[in-house]
Write an enzyme that holds these catalytic residues in place. Structure first.
Site, PDB file in Angstrom:
ATOM      1  N   ARG A   1      -0.151  10.487   0.500  1.00  0.00           N
ATOM      2  CA  ARG A   1       0.140  11.562   1.442  1.00  0.00           C
ATOM      3  C   ARG A   1       1.273  12.473   0.989  1.00  0.00           C
ATOM      4  O   ARG A   1       1.621  13.422   1.689  1.00  0.00           O
ATOM      5  CB  ARG A   1       0.494  10.969   2.812  1.00  0.00           C
ATOM      6  CG  ARG A   1      -0.584  10.083   3.401  1.00  0.00           C
ATOM      7  CD  ARG A   1      -0.220   9.613   4.785  1.00  0.00           C
ATOM      8  NE  ARG A   1      -1.055   8.513   5.230  1.00  0.00           N
ATOM      9  CZ  ARG A   1      -0.944   7.910   6.397  1.00  0.00           C
ATOM     10  NH1 ARG A   1      -0.021   8.310   7.251  1.00  0.00           N
ATOM     11  NH2 ARG A   1      -1.738   6.905   6.719  1.00  0.00           N
TER      12      ARG A   1
ATOM     13  N   LYS B   1     -10.668  -2.149   6.954  1.00  0.00           N
ATOM     14  CA  LYS B   1      -9.469  -1.715   7.653  1.00  0.00           C
ATOM     15  C   LYS B   1      -9.898  -1.196   9.028  1.00  0.00           C
ATOM     16  O   LYS B   1     -10.804  -0.364   9.120  1.00  0.00           O
ATOM     17  CB  LYS B   1      -8.800  -0.601   6.844  1.00  0.00           C
ATOM     18  CG  LYS B   1      -7.662   0.120   7.551  1.00  0.00           C
ATOM     19  CD  LYS B   1      -7.098   1.199   6.630  1.00  0.00           C
ATOM     20  CE  LYS B   1      -6.013   2.002   7.304  1.00  0.00           C
ATOM     21  NZ  LYS B   1      -5.361   2.940   6.375  1.00  0.00           N
TER      22      LYS B   1
ATOM     23  N   GLU C   1       0.845  -1.204   0.000  1.00  0.00           N
ATOM     24  CA  GLU C   1       0.000   0.000   0.000  1.00  0.00           C
ATOM     25  C   GLU C   1       0.879   1.252   0.000  1.00  0.00           C
ATOM     26  O   GLU C   1       1.692   1.441   0.906  1.00  0.00           O
ATOM     27  CB  GLU C   1      -0.909   0.024   1.228  1.00  0.00           C
ATOM     28  CG  GLU C   1      -1.740   1.299   1.341  1.00  0.00           C
ATOM     29  CD  GLU C   1      -2.490   1.421   2.662  1.00  0.00           C
ATOM     30  OE1 GLU C   1      -2.878   2.559   3.006  1.00  0.00           O
ATOM     31  OE2 GLU C   1      -2.670   0.399   3.352  1.00  0.00           O
TER      32      GLU C   1
END
Length: 212
Positions: free
Chosen positions: A49, A133, A45
């Site tokens: 950001r 998640k 992943e």
């Protein structure tokens, strides 16, 4: 179970730990991903950001054999579209919004949506999601909290992420409702900056050896 859920589970079950990466330099992404794959961690992943994140996803998707690269920190439909266009094979969000759910519904790429409370889990269940998640895991109550959800919310599987390390990963992996965990400890910033791919492969191998 839907086809997209099966697709997501086939990725998450590749390994006990999914590396959660913040990539500052897209040029390092290929070497980093190759090091992780060499250690057994094929599902990766890359969080959205940093300005380099999309280019990092593109590079890994195009150049790293055996990698399943996903995009994390997807906050809206615009982010979703860009991440899928870059080559993401799965999408991860810290929570959900109507916009993200709408984008997911119209896409063939599976979503791992974030949830931290029983109500959020129930809302996602109503929307057709059985795999989520759990974020931020440690801050939201940790393994004990997630264990408490296993009976009343039976049938829901989680990938806990947030504050997880080699020391506490098995606390989560031993739970019946955990399919894998997400962690950033397998790619420390100092090793990435130094290009120490052998060191990262070693950390990845240790993570891969954990029992899922």
């Amino acid at each position: 179970m839907t086809g997209k859920t099966e697709k997501l589970l086939s990725i998450l079950k590749l390994q006990p730990v999914v590396p959660v990466l913040i990539v500052d330099d897209a040029k390092s992404a290929v070497g980093l991903a190759k090091a992780l794959v060499a250690g057994g961690l094929r599902a990766i992943e890359i969080t959205m950001r940093t300005p380099a994140a999309l280019n990092a996803v593109k590079a890994v998707a195009a150049e790293v054999e055996g990698a399943n690269v996903g995009a994390g920190t997807i906050l809206n439909a615009r982010d979703w579209e860009a991440a899928v266009k870059a080559g993401s094979t799965f999408i991860v969000s810290p929570g959900v919004t109507p916009g993200v759910l709408a984008a997911a519904k119209d896409s063939s790429v599976p979503l791992l949506p974030g949830a931290a409370t029983a109500s959020e889990v129930m809302t996602l269940r109503e929307a057709g999601y059985d795999v989520m998640k759990f974020f931020p895991a440690e801050q939201a109550g940790g393994a004990a909290y997630l264990k408490a959800l296993s009976s009343p919310l039976a049938g829901t599987l989680f990938c806990p992420t947030g504050g997880i390390s080699l020391k506490n990963a098995n606390d989560y992996l031993s739970l019946p409702n955990v399919v894998c965990v997400g962690g950033s400890w397998v790619a420390p910033k100092e090793l990435v900056a130094a290009g120490d791919w052998a060191g990262i492969t070693k950390l990845a191998s240790e993570a891969f050896a954990l029992k899922a």
